[in-house]
Design a protein around this motif. Sequence first.
Motif, mmCIF file in Angstrom:
data_model
loop_
_atom_site.group_PDB
_atom_site.id
_atom_site.type_symbol
_atom_site.label_atom_id
_atom_site.label_comp_id
_atom_site.label_asym_id
_atom_site.label_seq_id
_atom_site.Cartn_x
_atom_site.Cartn_y
_atom_site.Cartn_z
ATOM 1 N N ASN A 1 72.494 8.358 4.518
ATOM 2 C CA ASN A 1 71.824 8.696 5.773
ATOM 3 C C ASN A 1 72.092 10.137 6.215
ATOM 4 O O ASN A 1 71.695 10.537 7.298
ATOM 5 C CB ASN A 1 72.297 7.728 6.858
ATOM 6 C CG ASN A 1 71.167 7.300 7.752
ATOM 7 O OD1 ASN A 1 70.076 7.864 7.706
ATOM 8 N ND2 ASN A 1 71.424 6.326 8.589
ATOM 9 N N MET B 1 73.859 3.832 -0.402
ATOM 10 C CA MET B 1 73.124 5.092 -0.535
ATOM 11 C C MET B 1 71.675 4.845 -0.945
ATOM 12 O O MET B 1 70.956 5.788 -1.250
ATOM 13 C CB MET B 1 73.811 5.972 -1.585
ATOM 14 C CG MET B 1 75.201 6.399 -1.146
ATOM 15 S SD MET B 1 76.248 6.905 -2.522
ATOM 16 C CE MET B 1 75.356 8.347 -3.095
ATOM 17 N N PHE C 1 84.257 3.800 4.216
ATOM 18 C CA PHE C 1 84.493 4.951 5.099
ATOM 19 C C PHE C 1 83.922 4.769 6.500
ATOM 20 O O PHE C 1 84.321 5.469 7.423
ATOM 21 C CB PHE C 1 83.961 6.238 4.449
ATOM 22 C CG PHE C 1 82.622 6.695 4.950
ATOM 23 C CD1 PHE C 1 81.452 6.220 4.398
ATOM 24 C CD2 PHE C 1 82.529 7.607 5.995
ATOM 25 C CE1 PHE C 1 80.223 6.636 4.863
ATOM 26 C CE2 PHE C 1 81.295 8.037 6.462
ATOM 27 C CZ PHE C 1 80.142 7.544 5.894
ATOM 28 N N LYS C 2 83.025 3.808 6.688
ATOM 29 C CA LYS C 2 82.478 3.551 8.025
ATOM 30 C C LYS C 2 83.593 3.279 9.054
ATOM 31 O O LYS C 2 83.422 3.531 10.240
ATOM 32 C CB LYS C 2 81.524 2.349 8.000
ATOM 33 C CG LYS C 2 80.386 2.423 6.987
ATOM 34 C CD LYS C 2 79.274 3.339 7.447
ATOM 35 C CE LYS C 2 78.015 3.211 6.597
ATOM 36 N NZ LYS C 2 78.123 3.684 5.207
#
Length: 498
Positions: free
Chosen positions: A270, A323, A113-114
Amino acid sequence: MKYISTRGGTPEGVSAAQAIKQGLAGDGGLFMPESLPVLSTQMLQSLCDKTYAQRAAQILGMYLTDYTEGELLADCTAAYEESRFPGGAAPLAPLSDGKRILLELWHGPTCAFKDMALQIMPKLLSRALKKTGEHRTALILVATSGDTGKAALEGYRDVDGVKIAVFYPAHGVSRVQKLQMATQEGNNVFVQSIHGNFDDAQSGVKRIFSDPDVAKRLDENQVFLSSANSINWGRLVPQIVYYISAYCDLVKNGTIRMGERIHVCVPTGNFGNIFAAYLAKRMGLPIDRLLCASNKNHILTDFLRTGVYDRNRAFYTTMSPSMDILISSNLERLLYVTFGTEKTAAWMKSLQKTGSYELGQAELAVLQKEFSGYFCEEEQTASTIREVYADSHYLCDPHTAVGVGAAKQYLDQTQDSTPILIASTASPYKFAYDVCKAIGTPLPENDLAALHVLHDVTGTPIPAPLADIERRTVRFEPEAAVEAADMLQSVSGYFGIR
Ligand SMILES: *Cc1c(COP(=O)(O)O)cnc(C)c1O
């Protein structure tokens, strides 16, 4: 729209372009818009008839007021075009219970997804350099444990006025991730493996950033340092878009009526992705609860349940490595928008000094009105992958599975019938080895072999960016690792900086 620091050090505010160029505010705080724009029902309705790129340009325009409509539309169109996101930028995939709907954010060039932010942010930075009259070259330094580095390389390759160097631990990333980076194309990219672990790479980057002599020397070479991680506002604002876009798509496909509320569940590290969902809610998107999903490193679950944030605890390596985080930087933004500068600065000071801080009961209650925290142990993550495949014939990666498992815990607890939108953050093929193990295929020899095993057993296609990875030319030899102390020397040598 002006941007101010969460710690109060920039009361006069800076432009969006300046905030994106600078990354971190001068007082160590994070940039936030001085007020949040409002998304009316009428505007939401009108977005429903637009393409993803058009939706993105309009939403970005509400925040980045020093960029023109034309600039944003051109950048969004280029960033989210079909060739970069085959299958659409952010398609929906409902599970068989009909209540849980996955929002697939991994159709971009690096399968995680970055890409949703890192395909557009470099374009925003490139314009920011021009808007702020910057003549020097921005040198982006990234320390990565895998996903971020590759997504940043793809995003910044061949972008005007920018060079990018990525450092990764030689023995800390998977073979697929290593090959993804080693074969990176582009004229302005550099990739270096280092001896040591991710923390050594990260500390090395931080040392370079904080050395005034380095800054001076780079300046003499017409270069300044910049960063690509999720503390930069330019990475957060594109993430608001897909929650609004998904809501429009749920209305269009008849899952909900306009105005009906949904829950949003996000596998979190994050706190960047879930904070973007929170901002969408604050703007007026009909979101009810935000479910914050953590893995075995469940510092956020504990925080949302007790009000105590305490990083003095064991750190676990899990099958959802993106994560595995004990300092969720973007939480500072939530504290700031909810409780203001003074309290936020005090908590951050306490975090720095003692590794922990504690909210009062009243403050905790405010957060608990919006957020619920859940976590999955490794065994539940694996069993969720197995169950979802058995029930819905759908493969989820371990990060996504943490989200699906958290949503299940919520449903079991509440019997709530509100639809839950779950962020699906990586392609199952990016973590094929653990997915194979979870669904019980013959055990692959390594993670490259796992791509083919997963394909053979499930009949699902290997995403194109991973399919030909073994045949690409290696440009940056993974075996040629350097000591962390020599990182600056290696990047300077490569880019001809004296
Ligand atoms: C980065 C990442 C996350 C965590 O997102 P945050 O914004 O850091 O909370 C989750 N899943 C995947 C696959 C990631 O790459």
